[in-house]
Design a protein around this motif. Structure first.
Motif, PDB file in Angstrom:
ATOM      1  N   UNK A 368       1.140 -43.359  81.841  1.00  0.00           N
ATOM      2  CA  UNK A 368       1.617 -42.839  83.125  1.00  0.00           C
ATOM      3  C   UNK A 368       3.104 -42.488  83.055  1.00  0.00           C
ATOM      4  N   UNK A 369       3.869 -43.358  82.416  1.00  0.00           N
ATOM      5  CA  UNK A 369       5.301 -43.074  82.251  1.00  0.00           C
ATOM      6  C   UNK A 369       5.481 -41.812  81.416  1.00  0.00           C
ATOM      7  N   UNK A 370       4.593 -41.642  80.393  1.00  0.00           N
ATOM      8  CA  UNK A 370       4.647 -40.443  79.556  1.00  0.00           C
ATOM      9  C   UNK A 370       4.357 -39.178  80.348  1.00  0.00           C
ATOM     10  N   UNK A 371       3.359 -39.217  81.223  1.00  0.00           N
ATOM     11  CA  UNK A 371       3.030 -38.047  82.045  1.00  0.00           C
ATOM     12  C   UNK A 371       4.203 -37.685  82.951  1.00  0.00           C
ATOM     13  N   UNK A 372       4.864 -38.706  83.460  1.00  0.00           N
ATOM     14  CA  UNK A 372       5.976 -38.469  84.388  1.00  0.00           C
ATOM     15  C   UNK A 372       7.198 -37.881  83.684  1.00  0.00           C
ATOM     16  N   UNK A 373       7.441 -38.283  82.437  1.00  0.00           N
ATOM     17  CA  UNK A 373       8.690 -37.918  81.775  1.00  0.00           C
ATOM     18  C   UNK A 373       8.561 -36.784  80.751  1.00  0.00           C
ATOM     19  N   UNK A 374       7.336 -36.527  80.260  1.00  0.00           N
ATOM     20  CA  UNK A 374       7.167 -35.529  79.197  1.00  0.00           C
ATOM     21  C   UNK A 374       7.186 -34.112  79.758  1.00  0.00           C
ATOM     22  N   UNK A 375       7.844 -33.206  79.038  1.00  0.00           N
ATOM     23  CA  UNK A 375       7.917 -31.799  79.458  1.00  0.00           C
ATOM     24  C   UNK A 375       6.545 -31.142  79.414  1.00  0.00           C
ATOM     25  N   UNK A 376       6.310 -30.175  80.321  1.00  0.00           N
ATOM     26  CA  UNK A 376       5.039 -29.440  80.349  1.00  0.00           C
ATOM     27  C   UNK A 376       4.839 -28.600  79.091  1.00  0.00           C
ATOM     28  N   UNK A 377       5.897 -28.406  78.315  1.00  0.00           N
ATOM     29  CA  UNK A 377       5.769 -27.664  77.054  1.00  0.00           C
ATOM     30  C   UNK A 377       4.938 -28.448  76.042  1.00  0.00           C
ATOM     31  N   UNK A 378       4.871 -29.758  76.203  1.00  0.00           N
ATOM     32  CA  UNK A 378       4.112 -30.615  75.283  1.00  0.00           C
ATOM     33  C   UNK A 378       2.774 -30.979  75.931  1.00  0.00           C
ATOM     34  N   UNK A 379       1.951 -29.978  76.132  1.00  0.00           N
ATOM     35  CA  UNK A 379       0.737 -30.205  76.926  1.00  0.00           C
ATOM     36  C   UNK A 379      -0.267 -31.123  76.233  1.00  0.00           C
ATOM     37  N   UNK A 380      -0.303 -31.128  74.900  1.00  0.00           N
ATOM     38  CA  UNK A 380      -1.249 -32.014  74.206  1.00  0.00           C
ATOM     39  C   UNK A 380      -0.814 -33.479  74.308  1.00  0.00           C
ATOM     40  N   UNK A 381       0.492 -33.720  74.341  1.00  0.00           N
ATOM     41  CA  UNK A 381       0.979 -35.087  74.565  1.00  0.00           C
ATOM     42  C   UNK A 381       0.595 -35.557  75.965  1.00  0.00           C
ATOM     43  N   UNK A 382       0.678 -34.653  76.932  1.00  0.00           N
ATOM     44  CA  UNK A 382       0.311 -34.981  78.304  1.00  0.00           C
ATOM     45  C   UNK A 382      -1.183 -35.280  78.423  1.00  0.00           C
ATOM     46  N   UNK A 383      -1.998 -34.504  77.696  1.00  0.00           N
ATOM     47  CA  UNK A 383      -3.440 -34.758  77.693  1.00  0.00           C
ATOM     48  C   UNK A 383      -3.729 -36.140  77.095  1.00  0.00           C
ATOM     49  N   UNK A 384      -3.041 -36.476  76.006  1.00  0.00           N
ATOM     50  CA  UNK A 384      -3.233 -37.783  75.383  1.00  0.00           C
ATOM     51  C   UNK A 384      -2.870 -38.924  76.325  1.00  0.00           C
ATOM     52  N   UNK A 385      -1.779 -38.755  77.091  1.00  0.00           N
ATOM     53  CA  UNK A 385      -1.398 -39.769  78.077  1.00  0.00           C
ATOM     54  C   UNK A 385      -2.454 -39.898  79.170  1.00  0.00           C
ATOM     55  N   UNK A 386      -3.094 -38.788  79.520  1.00  0.00           N
ATOM     56  CA  UNK A 386      -4.167 -38.810  80.525  1.00  0.00           C
ATOM     57  C   UNK A 386      -5.373 -39.570  79.997  1.00  0.00           C
ATOM     58  N   UNK A 387      -5.695 -39.387  78.728  1.00  0.00           N
ATOM     59  CA  UNK A 387      -6.841 -40.097  78.125  1.00  0.00           C
ATOM     60  C   UNK A 387      -6.681 -41.621  78.248  1.00  0.00           C
ATOM     61  N   UNK A 388      -5.445 -42.101  78.114  1.00  0.00           N
ATOM     62  CA  UNK A 388      -5.215 -43.553  78.170  1.00  0.00           C
ATOM     63  C   UNK A 388      -5.606 -44.163  79.517  1.00  0.00           C
ATOM     64  N   UNK A 389      -5.637 -43.334  80.563  1.00  0.00           N
ATOM     65  CA  UNK A 389      -5.930 -43.870  81.897  1.00  0.00           C
ATOM     66  C   UNK A 389      -7.369 -44.367  82.012  1.00  0.00           C
ATOM     67  N   UNK A 390      -8.216 -43.956  81.098  1.00  0.00           N
ATOM     68  CA  UNK A 390      -9.616 -44.364  81.179  1.00  0.00           C
ATOM     69  C   UNK A 390      -9.855 -45.762  80.624  1.00  0.00           C
ATOM     70  N   UNK A 391      -8.779 -46.439  80.222  1.00  0.00           N
ATOM     71  CA  UNK A 391      -8.898 -47.849  79.846  1.00  0.00           C
ATOM     72  C   UNK A 391      -8.973 -48.753  81.082  1.00  0.00           C
TER      73      UNK A 391
END
Length: 507
Positions: A368-391
């Motif tokens: 969640x912290x990653x989604x909030x702070x990561x630039x939209x240019x790094x969309x695959x990093x943002x997707x990976x942070x979203x995947x973690x929410x399913x834990x």
């Protein structure tokens, strides 16, 4: 003076005797008679059958539960997958209307959470649950006929109401068939099948999205196919799932006795149908129940947000609707493989449930912290942070296990379970409504709320561990070591964990 007349006492009424017998029978644990037969066998005979019985349970009970969890989570995800297509413009669900369509499911869940838990205590659990699956399968198929916002609201409310029974019913079944040590792994395994549902649903949504038809749209086809799968499964569930170890047709009579002997060490008996008001009040005043209710609310907020807005988040990172559906496939793999590891650890390491619950909150918190702070240019990093929410499935199931193992007294446990699901449903409502359309694609308010929830759950889990540990040590000093034959007998007499002085809490 005349002779004294002999006073003859009236004969006791047979109706009263029969009424007392009936009342005692109603309050009697449904496994008590079989437990008395345990004395007919030596400990060696019983132990020789234990592995055979466990293997049979795992081959019948677990597949039934896992499949049920897969299809019911498909139901919940159906709206999320349908939203990736033309559902929103077709039914006029733009803006906060979609949020309320997602949230009203939880109003239905909230409305029926307490009645569901008391009905599970009173009625044959498998028959009741199978009937609920049948009804919600019909409701899901009816989504195809929805024409507007109002129609969708009505259907989602009813669907939530009839799905409110499934999780407490499965918790009840697991506590009747598995020991304290066996429960964490098996509960995490069946909840991990939510991950399987996510993978199946993502593939299903992706495939049905390619169907080109003038008579039925992709979003309608998603609801219809998932509804029909549920309809077929409801009849399988009604036919195969037993109501208790004493009615399990796949076990011999001796194996049913062994099944009861196995779970006697849980110190909670099997099940009684009698409602005891004093136990309900005790649940309302119990600090353990309060802690688990708050954890349930935190889990609900996170689940309500993520399960309904994962597609919107990923689309906001720059992916098309159909790819946003497909990109949720790995989230299922995360849940399917990692959540059972938490259960394995909780079952292997004694008194580790609370600490594992706290630790498993850290990766999604970082995401969640990653989604909030990561630039939209790094969309695959943002997707990976979203995947973690399913834990989120791991904290959910570990809190369920803390409920099933630490709350004794059947009415008290039904009340505690009901309160957990009331707060969970309320959290889902809040979670679905803190994603404001104007904040897309970042949803800063929602991310802040989810971060606070994870932080709170970590603090509460650690507090609960310390409080129950202190209670155990205090009882050991006053009454000696617990978890003995007296604790087992108290469980079959429907004593609560507070009343049974030999009961000990599993941390």
């Amino acid at each position: 003076m005349g002779e004294k007349e002999e006073v003859i006492a009236p004969a006791p009424s047979m109706d009263i005797d029969e009424g007392q017998i009936a009342a005692e029978k109603q309050m009697r644990d449904i496994g008590a008679d079989l437990y008395l037969e345990v004395q007919q066998y030596s400990r060696e005979e019983l132990d020789a059958e234990r592995k055979i019985v466990l293997r049979k349970l795992d081959w019948v009970i677990m597949p039934m539960i896992c499949m049920t969890y897969t299809i019911q989570f498909l139901d919940k995800l159906s709206l999320n997958y349908a939203s990736a297509y033309s559902l929103i413009p077709d039914l006029g669900l733009q803006g906060q209307r979609y949020s309320w369509t997602a949230a009203i499911f939880n109003f239905g869940y909230l409305f029926w959470a307490m009645p569901a838990n008391y009905l599970i205590q009173r009625l044959p659990v498998s028959k009741y649950t199978g009937t609920m699956i049948l009804i919600w399968s019909i409701l899901l198929c009816c989504h195809v006929a929805a024409k507007n916002y109002a129609g969708m609201l009505a259907l989602r409310f009813l669907l939530g109401m009839f799905e409110a029974s499934i999780s407490p019913a499965i918790m009840n079944i697991v506590s009747m068939f598995y020991t304290r040590e066996e429960q964490p792994l098996r509960m995490c395994v069946f909840l991990a099948f939510n991950g399987m549902a996510t993978m199946v649903g993502a593939l299903l949504g992706f495939g049905l999205g390619h169907v080109e038809s003038s008579t039925i749209k992709s979003w309608q086809l998603i609801f219809l196919v998932i509804g029909l799968i549920n309809f077929v499964w409801s009849w399988v569930f009604l036919w195969v799932m037993p109501d208790s170890p004493s009615s399990a047709r796949f076990l011999t009579h001796k194996q049913r006795i062994v099944a009861i002997d196995r779970i006697a060490s849980n110190m909670i008996g099997v099940k009684t149908k009698q409602f005891q008001f004093s136990q309900a009040i005790e649940a309302l005043l119990d600090i353990k129940v309060h802690c688990l209710m708050l954890i349930g609310m935190g889990c609900g907020v996170i689940n309500g947000g993520v399960s309904n807005f994962a597609s919107s988040l990923i689309k906001g990172f720059g992916f098309s609707g159909i790819n946003a559906t497909l990109l949720q496939l790995p989230t299922g793999a995360f849940e399917f493989f990692l959540v059972p590891l938490c259960g394995l650890a909780a079952g292997y390491f004694k008194d580790s449930r609370c600490i594992i619950l706290a630790l498993i909150c850290l990766p999604p918190l970082g995401g969640l912290i990653g989604i909030r702070l990561t630039s939209l240019d790094h969309r695959w990093s943002l997707v990976g942070c979203t995947w973690l929410q399913y834990l989120i499935g791991a904290p959910v199931i570990l809190s369920w296990n803390l409920l099933t193992t630490n709350i004794a007294g059947h009415t008290k446990r039904s009340t505690a379970n009901g309160l957990w699901f009331v707060f969970y449903a309320a959290g889902n409502i809040a979670g679905a409504n803190i994603f404001f359309a104007r904040e897309s694609p970042r949803y800063y308010s929602a991310l802040t709320g989810l971060i606070v929830c994870y932080g709170g759950m970590i603090v509460i889990a650690l507090f609960l561990m310390g409080w129950m540990g202190w209670q155990n040590k205090s009882r050991d000093r006053k009454y000696g070591p617990g978890e003995d034959e007296q604790a087992v007998a108290d469980g079959f007499r429907d004593q609560t964990d507070k009343q049974s002085l030999h009961f000990r809490y599993a941390l």
